[in-house]
Design a protein around this motif. Structure first.
Motif, short mmCIF file in Angstrom:
data_model
loop_
_atom_site.label_atom_id
_atom_site.label_comp_id
_atom_site.label_asym_id
_atom_site.label_seq_id
_atom_site.Cartn_x
_atom_site.Cartn_y
_atom_site.Cartn_z
N ARG A 1 0.83 -1.22 0.00
CA ARG A 1 0.00 0.00 0.00
C ARG A 1 0.85 1.26 0.00
N ASP A 2 1.87 1.26 0.88
CA ASP A 2 2.79 2.40 0.97
C ASP A 2 4.07 1.90 1.62
N GLY A 3 4.91 2.80 2.10
CA GLY A 3 6.21 2.41 2.63
C GLY A 3 6.21 1.68 3.95
N ASP A 4 5.05 1.63 4.64
CA ASP A 4 5.02 0.92 5.92
C ASP A 4 3.82 -0.01 6.07
N THR A 5 3.09 -0.27 4.98
CA THR A 5 1.91 -1.13 5.05
C THR A 5 1.82 -2.02 3.82
N ILE B 1 7.85 2.53 12.95
CA ILE B 1 8.28 3.46 11.92
C ILE B 1 7.07 4.14 11.30
N ASP B 2 7.35 5.25 10.61
CA ASP B 2 6.32 5.94 9.85
C ASP B 2 6.97 6.43 8.57
N SER B 3 6.47 5.95 7.44
CA SER B 3 7.01 6.39 6.15
C SER B 3 6.14 7.52 5.61
N PRO B 4 6.67 8.30 4.67
CA PRO B 4 5.88 9.40 4.11
C PRO B 4 4.57 8.90 3.49
N ALA C 1 9.54 6.34 -3.10
CA ALA C 1 10.80 5.63 -2.83
C ALA C 1 10.63 4.63 -1.69
N ALA C 2 9.91 5.02 -0.64
CA ALA C 2 9.67 4.11 0.49
C ALA C 2 8.83 2.92 0.05
N LYS C 3 7.81 3.17 -0.76
CA LYS C 3 6.95 2.09 -1.26
C LYS C 3 7.75 1.12 -2.13
N LYS D 1 17.08 -11.33 12.32
CA LYS D 1 18.13 -10.34 12.63
C LYS D 1 18.16 -9.21 11.62
N ILE D 2 17.66 -9.43 10.40
CA ILE D 2 17.69 -8.40 9.36
C ILE D 2 16.29 -7.79 9.25
N SER D 3 16.09 -6.71 9.97
CA SER D 3 14.77 -6.06 10.06
C SER D 3 14.51 -5.15 8.87
N ILE D 4 13.41 -5.39 8.20
CA ILE D 4 13.00 -4.52 7.09
C ILE D 4 12.60 -3.15 7.64
N ASN D 5 11.95 -3.13 8.80
CA ASN D 5 11.57 -1.88 9.44
C ASN D 5 12.80 -0.99 9.63
N LYS D 6 13.85 -1.58 10.20
CA LYS D 6 15.06 -0.81 10.49
C LYS D 6 15.76 -0.38 9.21
N GLN D 7 15.69 -1.19 8.17
CA GLN D 7 16.32 -0.81 6.90
C GLN D 7 15.67 0.44 6.31
N LEU D 8 14.35 0.56 6.45
CA LEU D 8 13.68 1.77 5.98
C LEU D 8 14.20 3.00 6.72
N LEU D 9 14.46 2.86 8.02
CA LEU D 9 15.04 3.95 8.79
C LEU D 9 16.46 4.26 8.32
N GLN D 10 17.26 3.22 8.11
CA GLN D 10 18.65 3.39 7.71
C GLN D 10 18.79 4.05 6.33
N GLU D 11 17.79 3.85 5.49
CA GLU D 11 17.82 4.43 4.14
C GLU D 11 17.19 5.83 4.10
N GLY D 12 16.71 6.31 5.24
CA GLY D 12 16.10 7.64 5.28
C GLY D 12 14.73 7.67 4.64
N LEU D 13 14.03 6.54 4.66
CA LEU D 13 12.72 6.44 4.03
C LEU D 13 11.58 6.33 5.05
N ALA D 14 11.92 6.50 6.33
CA ALA D 14 10.92 6.46 7.40
C ALA D 14 11.51 7.17 8.62
N THR D 15 10.62 7.56 9.51
CA THR D 15 11.05 8.10 10.80
C THR D 15 10.65 7.11 11.88
#
Length: 163
Positions: A5-9, A26-29, A38-40, A76-90
Motif C-alpha cells: 500500500r505504501d512504505g510501511d503497510t 516506523i512511519d514512512s511518508p 521511494a519508500a513504497k 536479525k535483518i529487520s526490514i523496518n530498520k532498513q527503511l530507517l537506515q535508508e532515510g525512508l521512514a522516521t
C-alpha cells in the motif's frame, strides 16, 4: 500475492487469509509526500516474491497486524530498520489497540540510532530541505579573541522532522 500500500503497510496471505500488515516502530511518508514512492518501492523490493518472517506486536485500531518484518529466519535483518537506515521512514513509538507500546525502550533506541545515521549521512528524506540537520555544539567568541579568553556555547538549531 502481496500488495504494498505504501512504505510501511502491505497485504499478504497469512494462514490462508488476506492480512494487512503495518510495520511497527516506523512511519514512512504518506502518498504524495516527498519520498513516499521511494519508500513504497523499497518495501516492494523486500516483500514481493520473497519469504519474510514476522513478529507480531498486536493489532491497531484499523485491525492491521502491527509487525516487525525480517528477511531472515533468525530474525536479525529487520526490514523496518532498513527503511530507517535508508532515510525512508522516521522512528515512531505507538500503542496497539490494547494500549501496549509496540516497542520497548531498547528497541526504540535502536530505531532512533538507525534514523540518526540516515540523518547525518544525508540519506533519503534527510537530504532534502526543509529538514534541519543536527549539528554539534560550536564554540564561539562573543568578543574578539584578544579581548576574551572565555568562549560561549551556542546550541544547535531545533530539528525539524518531515511530515
Amino acid at each position: 500475492g502481496v500488495f504494498v500500500r505504501d512504505g510501511d503497510t502491505f497485504e499478504a496471505m497469512y494462514n490462508q487469509e488476506r492480512v494487512c500488515f503495518r510495520l511497527a516502530g516506523i512511519d514512512s511518508p504518506e502518498k504524495n509526500q516527498p519520498f513516499s514512492d521511494a519508500a513504497k518501492e523499497f518495501l516492494k523490493s523486500k516483500v514481493l516474491r520473497k519469504v519474510i518472517y514476522i513478529e507480531s506486536k498486536g493489532q491497531d485500531l484499523y485491525k492491521r497486524e502491527i509487525v516487525e518484518a525480517y528477511e531472515d529466519k533468525e530474525m536479525k535483518i529487520s526490514i523496518n530498520k532498513q527503511l530507517l537506515q535508508e532515510g525512508l521512514a522516521t522512528s515512531e513509538r505507538y500503542k496497539n489497540n490494547e494500549g501496549e507500546l509496540t516497542h520497548n525502550i531498547i528497541e526504540h533506541a535502536g530505531n532512533k540510532i538507525a534514523e540518526f545515521g540516515a540523518n547525518i549521512s544525508d540519506k533519503g528524506m534527510w537530504a532534502e530541505p526543509p529538514v534541519t540537520k543536527v549539528e554539534p555544539f560550536k564554540v564561539i567568541n562573543e568578543e574578539s579573541p584578544s579581548e576574551s579568553s572565555s568562549p560561549a556555547l551556542q546550541a544547535p538549531p531545533k530539528r525539524k522532522f518531515p511530515k
